[in-house]
Design a protein around this motif. Structure first.
Motif, mmCIF file in Angstrom:
data_model
loop_
_atom_site.group_PDB
_atom_site.id
_atom_site.type_symbol
_atom_site.label_atom_id
_atom_site.label_comp_id
_atom_site.label_asym_id
_atom_site.label_seq_id
_atom_site.Cartn_x
_atom_site.Cartn_y
_atom_site.Cartn_z
ATOM 1 N N SER A 1 1.580 -4.959 2.905
ATOM 2 C CA SER A 1 1.384 -5.602 1.698
ATOM 3 C C SER A 1 -0.391 -5.196 1.452
ATOM 4 O O SER A 1 -0.907 -4.793 0.941
ATOM 5 C CB SER A 1 1.099 -7.424 1.788
ATOM 6 N N GLN A 2 -0.489 -4.133 2.248
ATOM 7 C CA GLN A 2 -2.142 -3.365 2.347
ATOM 8 C C GLN A 2 -1.345 -2.086 1.605
ATOM 9 O O GLN A 2 -3.412 -1.442 1.098
ATOM 10 C CB GLN A 2 -2.636 -3.293 3.639
ATOM 11 N N VAL A 3 -0.338 -1.252 1.047
ATOM 12 C CA VAL A 3 -0.368 -0.540 0.155
ATOM 13 C C VAL A 3 -1.073 -0.508 -1.136
ATOM 14 O O VAL A 3 -1.174 -0.189 -2.037
ATOM 15 C CB VAL A 3 1.101 -0.069 0.176
ATOM 16 N N SER B 1 -2.633 -2.815 -2.871
ATOM 17 C CA SER B 1 -4.474 -2.842 -2.783
ATOM 18 C C SER B 1 -4.800 -2.166 -2.394
ATOM 19 O O SER B 1 -5.838 -1.298 -3.257
ATOM 20 C CB SER B 1 -4.580 -4.029 -1.835
ATOM 21 N N GLY B 2 -4.659 -0.221 -1.464
ATOM 22 C CA GLY B 2 -5.259 0.643 -0.866
ATOM 23 C C GLY B 2 -4.755 1.213 -1.860
ATOM 24 O O GLY B 2 -5.678 1.970 -1.581
ATOM 25 N N ARG C 1 3.195 -7.646 5.951
ATOM 26 C CA ARG C 1 1.745 -7.264 6.968
ATOM 27 C C ARG C 1 1.616 -6.103 6.816
ATOM 28 O O ARG C 1 -0.056 -5.712 6.342
ATOM 29 C CB ARG C 1 1.100 -7.997 8.455
ATOM 30 N N ILE C 2 1.684 -4.988 6.689
ATOM 31 C CA ILE C 2 1.179 -3.861 6.826
ATOM 32 C C ILE C 2 1.466 -3.445 5.553
ATOM 33 O O ILE C 2 -0.038 -2.801 5.007
ATOM 34 C CB ILE C 2 1.646 -2.603 7.976
ATOM 35 N N SER D 1 6.076 -1.059 8.735
ATOM 36 C CA SER D 1 5.942 -2.718 9.056
ATOM 37 C C SER D 1 6.803 -3.169 9.468
ATOM 38 O O SER D 1 6.832 -4.559 10.051
ATOM 39 C CB SER D 1 5.163 -2.802 7.621
ATOM 40 N N SER E 1 3.915 5.403 1.055
ATOM 41 C CA SER E 1 4.824 4.306 0.898
ATOM 42 C C SER E 1 5.676 3.553 1.977
ATOM 43 O O SER E 1 6.107 2.914 2.471
ATOM 44 C CB SER E 1 4.418 3.566 -0.213
#
Length: 223
Positions: free
Chosen positions: A73-75, A77-78, A70-71, A51, A44
């Motif tokens: 933020s995907q953590v 949900s991922g 942008r990148i 990012s 993370s």
């Protein structure tokens, strides 16, 4: 401090915070231990650094605008895929691993915070997470009820009623049950599965209680 040394420090601190939370989970023999939490926090933090700073050469060009979150933020949900992998559905009423899944999710947040250079926030969140995992369980131990699955085999058809009555007198509560009858070696065998709830429940105590009060049954599993 050299900017790259600062990045390495962020990765180190994030990994250390992940190990601290993971050690608590490892101590309690949970599904995700210190290695999993270490990798989640480290990954993370790395994603957050990439990012924020990984596209600086692109930003030098005219009319290029990028959102630094942008990148990262995907953590959020991922990380759900890893968290879902720690959750075990034992019965309809029993789900195990939710605390560990939440811990993995929080560890990802800590890694993002430290990766962004917010050391105080990340370290404070780690301390609060450890305090929450340890102290809350002790302070409210007498309030919450724990569920366990008990599987046993008996020769007597009335065993379920007898066990239910005995457990009820000892402040245990049976939330659901299932009994199947099979023919084995010319005799009927009754296979019983109980979901037992109590605020003072533990595997060893329940096993000793059943063996002491019902010596004729065979306890197959307690989880």
């Amino acid at each position: 401090m050299n900017v790259y040394m600062d990045f390495v420090l962020r990765l180190f601190v994030a990994g250390l915070m992940g190990v601290l939370i993971g050690l608590e989970r490892e101590y309690r023999a949970k599904e995700a231990g210190y290695r999993t939490h270490f990798l989640v926090a480290l990954g993370s933090a790395l994603i957050m650094i990439v990012s924020q700073y990984g596209f600086s050469d692109v930003l030098e060009k005219d009319l290029v605008r990028l959102d630094p979150s942008r990148i990262a933020s995907q953590v959020v949900s991922g990380i759900g895929f890893i968290g879902a992998g720690t959750i075990i559905l034992l019965q309809k009423q029993i789900v195990r691993g939710l605390t560990t899944a939440a811990g993995v999710w929080a560890t990802a947040g800590i890694g993002l915070a430290i990766g962004a250079g917010m050391y105080a926030v990340g370290i404070s969140a780690t301390v609060l997470a450890l305090l929450g995992l340890e102290l809350l369980g002790r302070c409210f131990k007498s309030i919450g009820m724990r569920s366990m699955v008990v599987e046993f085999t008996a020769d007597d058809e009335g065993i379920l009623k007898a066990v239910s009555s005995d457990l009820g007198k000892k402040d245990y509560r049976i939330s659901s049950y299932e009994m199947n009858k099979t023919m084995e070696e010319g005799r009927w065998k009754y296979h019983v599965t109980l979901v037992v709830k109590s605020n003072r429940l533990n595997e060893e105590g329940l096993l000793l209680l059943l063996l002491h009060d019902f010596p004729g049954i065979t306890v197959n599993k307690i989880i």
